[in-house]
Design a protein around this motif. Sequence first.
Motif, PDB file in Angstrom:
ATOM      1  N   LEU A 236      -1.271   3.497  -4.212  1.00  0.00           N
ATOM      2  CA  LEU A 236      -2.126   2.304  -4.337  1.00  0.00           C
ATOM      3  C   LEU A 236      -2.571   1.923  -2.706  1.00  0.00           C
TER       4      LEU A 236
ATOM      5  N   THR B  38      -6.887  -3.922  -5.367  1.00  0.00           N
ATOM      6  CA  THR B  38      -6.575  -5.229  -5.943  1.00  0.00           C
ATOM      7  C   THR B  38      -7.455  -5.709  -6.910  1.00  0.00           C
TER       8      THR B  38
ATOM      9  N   VAL C 182      -2.409  -5.511  -4.166  1.00  0.00           N
ATOM     10  CA  VAL C 182      -1.857  -4.427  -3.092  1.00  0.00           C
ATOM     11  C   VAL C 182      -2.096  -4.926  -1.654  1.00  0.00           C
TER      12      VAL C 182
ATOM     13  N   ALA D  55       0.858  -1.059   0.133  1.00  0.00           N
ATOM     14  CA  ALA D  55       0.111  -0.051  -0.106  1.00  0.00           C
ATOM     15  C   ALA D  55       0.810   1.227   0.046  1.00  0.00           C
TER      16      ALA D  55
END
Length: 123
Positions: free
Chosen positions: A86, A91, A121, A14
Amino acid sequence: QVQLVESGGGLVQAGGSLRLSCAASRLTFNNYAMGWFRQAPGKEREFVANINWSSGNTNYADSVKGRFTISRDNAKNMVYLQMNSLKPEDTGVYYCAASIRGRTTYARTYDYWGQGTQVTVSS
């Protein structure tokens, strides 16, 4: 036949970044608007971003606005999705798609699809 081939997916923490690429072949690339969609497990495919043939206009889902950037290189028949900051909810399998009808957010209006690339992620 027309081919769209995505690449660049992977596993990222992340806050990290990924750049997806989509190589198009056997179509008159300049005639098509291009889009990116994604599908998480158990969910429907959703719109992420699109770009018109001349790169003059783009559109983003609210969930990615300010973090993702779509671009294209008509000389190379390529479309890209730069993904920054992200989040785990990003995901999914990411697909690029081509639409002769122009820029839309509806998957059913796209004529050609790639096979997808997985983005995961982790938190």
